[in-house]
Scaffold this active site. Structure first.
Site, PDB file in Angstrom:
ATOM      1  N   HIS A 237       0.812  -1.224   0.000  1.00 24.66           N
ATOM      2  CA  HIS A 237       0.000   0.000   0.000  1.00 24.66           C
ATOM      3  C   HIS A 237       0.848   1.278   0.000  1.00 24.66           C
ATOM      4  CE1 HIS A 237      -3.369  -2.559   0.316  1.00 24.66           C
ATOM      5  NE2 HIS A 237      -3.503  -2.630   1.614  1.00 24.66           N
TER       6      HIS A 237
ATOM      7  N   GLU B 259     -11.462  -4.029  -2.815  1.00 26.30           N
ATOM      8  CA  GLU B 259     -10.512  -3.058  -3.345  1.00 26.30           C
ATOM      9  C   GLU B 259     -10.329  -3.295  -4.835  1.00 26.30           C
ATOM     10  OE1 GLU B 259      -6.912  -3.414  -0.724  1.00 26.30           O
ATOM     11  OE2 GLU B 259      -8.297  -4.665   0.392  1.00 26.30           O
TER      12      GLU B 259
ATOM     13  N   HIS C 192      -9.686   1.814   0.435  1.00 31.65           N
ATOM     14  CA  HIS C 192      -9.558   0.739   1.418  1.00 31.65           C
ATOM     15  C   HIS C 192     -10.643   0.798   2.493  1.00 31.65           C
ATOM     16  CE1 HIS C 192      -7.376  -2.294   3.725  1.00 31.65           C
ATOM     17  NE2 HIS C 192      -6.598  -2.435   2.680  1.00 31.65           N
ATOM     18  N   THR C 193     -11.862   1.159   2.097  1.00 33.58           N
ATOM     19  CA  THR C 193     -12.958   1.175   3.077  1.00 33.58           C
ATOM     20  C   THR C 193     -13.293  -0.240   3.536  1.00 33.58           C
ATOM     21  OG1 THR C 193     -13.891   3.216   2.211  1.00 33.58           O
ATOM     22  CG2 THR C 193     -15.413   1.759   3.389  1.00 33.58           C
ATOM     23  N   TYR C 194     -13.483  -0.381   4.848  1.00 36.26           N
ATOM     24  CA  TYR C 194     -13.985  -1.627   5.432  1.00 36.26           C
ATOM     25  C   TYR C 194     -15.482  -1.435   5.632  1.00 36.26           C
ATOM     26  CZ  TYR C 194      -9.260  -3.022   7.022  1.00 36.26           C
ATOM     27  OH  TYR C 194      -7.941  -3.372   7.109  1.00 36.26           O
TER      28      TYR C 194
ATOM     29  N   ASP D 105      -8.085 -13.056   1.443  1.00 36.15           N
ATOM     30  CA  ASP D 105      -7.251 -11.861   1.295  1.00 36.15           C
ATOM     31  C   ASP D 105      -6.548 -11.998  -0.051  1.00 36.15           C
ATOM     32  OD1 ASP D 105      -5.770  -9.597   1.599  1.00 36.15           O
ATOM     33  OD2 ASP D 105      -4.663 -10.248   3.380  1.00 36.15           O
TER      34      ASP D 105
ATOM     35  N   GLN E  84      -9.498  -6.984  -4.856  1.00 35.41           N
ATOM     36  CA  GLN E  84      -8.994  -7.671  -3.673  1.00 35.41           C
ATOM     37  C   GLN E  84     -10.156  -7.772  -2.696  1.00 35.41           C
ATOM     38  OE1 GLN E  84      -5.687  -8.607  -3.338  1.00 35.41           O
ATOM     39  NE2 GLN E  84      -5.540  -9.159  -1.178  1.00 35.41           N
TER      40      GLN E  84
HETATM   41  C1  BGC Z   1      -4.342  -6.515   2.268  1.00 34.10           C
HETATM   42  C2  BGC Z   1      -4.166  -7.212   3.587  1.00 34.10           C
HETATM   43  C3  BGC Z   1      -3.674  -6.212   4.573  1.00 34.10           C
HETATM   44  C4  BGC Z   1      -4.664  -5.100   4.670  1.00 34.10           C
HETATM   45  C5  BGC Z   1      -4.171  -4.033   5.563  1.00 34.10           C
HETATM   46  C6  BGC Z   1      -5.354  -5.449   2.448  1.00 34.10           C
HETATM   47  O1  BGC Z   1      -5.528  -4.769   1.264  1.00 34.10           O
HETATM   48  O2  BGC Z   1      -4.728  -7.398   1.260  1.00 34.10           O
HETATM   49  O3  BGC Z   1      -3.254  -8.267   3.477  1.00 34.10           O
HETATM   50  O4  BGC Z   1      -3.445  -6.769   5.823  1.00 34.10           O
HETATM   51  O5  BGC Z   1      -4.879  -4.551   3.414  1.00 34.10           O
HETATM   52  O6  BGC Z   1      -5.186  -3.563   6.269  1.00 34.10           O
END
Ligand code: BGC
Length: 366
Positions: free
Chosen positions: A121, A331, A192-194, A264, A303
């Site tokens: 990232h 993602e 990277h929103t959860y 993942d 992802q």
């Molecule tokens: C990755 C994970 C990583 C996470 C971090 C994701 O995009 O695939 O492996 O731990 O991001 O929060």
């Protein structure tokens, strides 16, 4: 100030609370913006990391809830335990680059490594940890831009990037990414929103029903670096071609699930003849609230990460604990480690070209 776009000065006070010890950013420049539409959907975004801090949507009964995990002050984002990258734009290269190394035209580059021996990232200070310039556009959009300098985190080229978040009246959160460079460089931007469609902090996401429009994945090694193979999902726990609960097969014995501690992985989206065009990548349905989310993208991959590294040691915005698998990310992206994988679509941006890609998250309930 436009009617439907409240530039959130009150929110700003909230987000700045408790951030006395931060050194990396100029706090006067950090703001929180609110996009709102007529249906009551509301999205909050800060220019720290171009981060979506909150997404409030309705369930099937008309009850509103915040479905995005996050912190309620900026120090949470800055000092994040276990670095979950809640809500932010990740880059210059979202996802992993093996050993932080790649070469372009015979020239080798070495990036910051921040995920064991690998680069993840964007490195130690990726785009999630910088302050972006913000421009409010019309009533419903926010444009965030950032100039990543030549050599930043080891990447070649000055990269000028902009991400525009637009909230439409159709409850779509649209992300338009553009970038230009003055040297050849890899670029792979994503958000990277959860999400937890029950509401942030409302337990795990294993009952959410996920469909991924993909017949193949890119399997990984134990460091989550792709092996370079593209393998069919049919007959494996990775088959989400018809919707199924995320938790249904997650406990099955499978080496890929062991490596990821769950899902993942990158799925290779079925694009048909629509390469580079918007297609439906994934849908998620949460049966107890009826919330439904669709993801459209121009990107070739996605992802799906189901919060395996959330360890139950974080408290979110409302003070509730984020349990293991308490949120999932979808993602949209190019495949991980593409700069080192000759058979993956290229992520190299050339001077004179424009990186331009769009992703839409659409929210509804049924
Ligand atoms: C990755 C994970 C990583 C996470 C971090 C994701 O995009 O695939 O492996 O731990 O991001 O929060």
């Amino acid at each position: 100030m436009k009617k439907n776009l409240l530039v959130g000065m009150l929110g700003l006070v909230g987000i700045l609370a408790g951030c006395a010890s931060v050194k990396t950013a100029d706090f006067d420049d950090i703001k929180l913006y609110t996009l709102k539409n007529k249906t009551g959907t509301m999205v909050k975004i800060t220019n720290y990391g171009a981060t979506v801090t909150s997404i409030v949507t309705t369930d099937r009964e008309g009850q509103m809830a915040d479905i995005a995990l996050g912190y309620n002050d900026v120090s949470g984002y800055m000092n994040a335990v276990d670095k979950p990258y809640f809500g932010s734009i990740v880059g210059r290269y979202g996802n992993r680059i093996a050993l932080g190394r790649f070469s372009i035209d015979g020239e080798e580059y070495e990036l910051a490594t921040n995920n064991n021996a690998n680069h993840l990232h964007g490195g130690v200070i990726g785009f999630d940890k910088v302050v972006w310039d913000a421009e409010v556009i019309g009533a419903h959009a926010l444009r965030l831009s950032y100039l990543a300098k030549d050599g930043e985190e080891g990447y070649p080229g000055n990269l000028q990037i902009a991400v525009t978040y637009t909230l439409t009246e159709d409850n779509e959160l649209k992300l338009d990414y553009v970038a230009t460079t003055d040297k050849k460089t890899p670029v792979n931007l994503t958000n990277h929103t959860y999400f937890n469609l029950k509401g942030e902090g409302e337990g795990d996401i294993l009952g959410h029903e996920l469909l991924i429009n993909a017949k193949a994945t890119t399997p990984v090694d134990s460091g989550l670096i792709p092996t370079g193979k593209i393998i069919p999902v049919a007959g494996t726990p990775f088959d989400f071609t018809t919707a199924k609960a995320i938790g249904r097969d997650i406990g099955k014995k499978d080496q890929q699930l062991e490596f990821g501690l769950g899902y993942d992985h990158n799925w290779v989206l079925d694009k048909g003849d629509k390469d580079g065009k918007m297609t439906l990548a994934a849908t998620v349905y949460e049966p107890t609230t009826g919330r439904f989310m669709e993801v459209f993208t121009q990107e070739p991959g996605i992802q799906f990460y189901c919060g395996n590294f959330l360890a139950g040691n974080l408290k979110g915005k409302a003070g509730r604990t984020y349990v293991n698998r308490g949120g999932f990310c979808l993602e949209t992206q190019h495949y991980p480690d593409s700069p080192n994988q000759k058979n993956f679509p290229s992520t190299i941006l050339n001077p004179g070209e424009e990186y331009k890609t769009m992703t839409i998250y659409r929210f509804s309930a049924k």
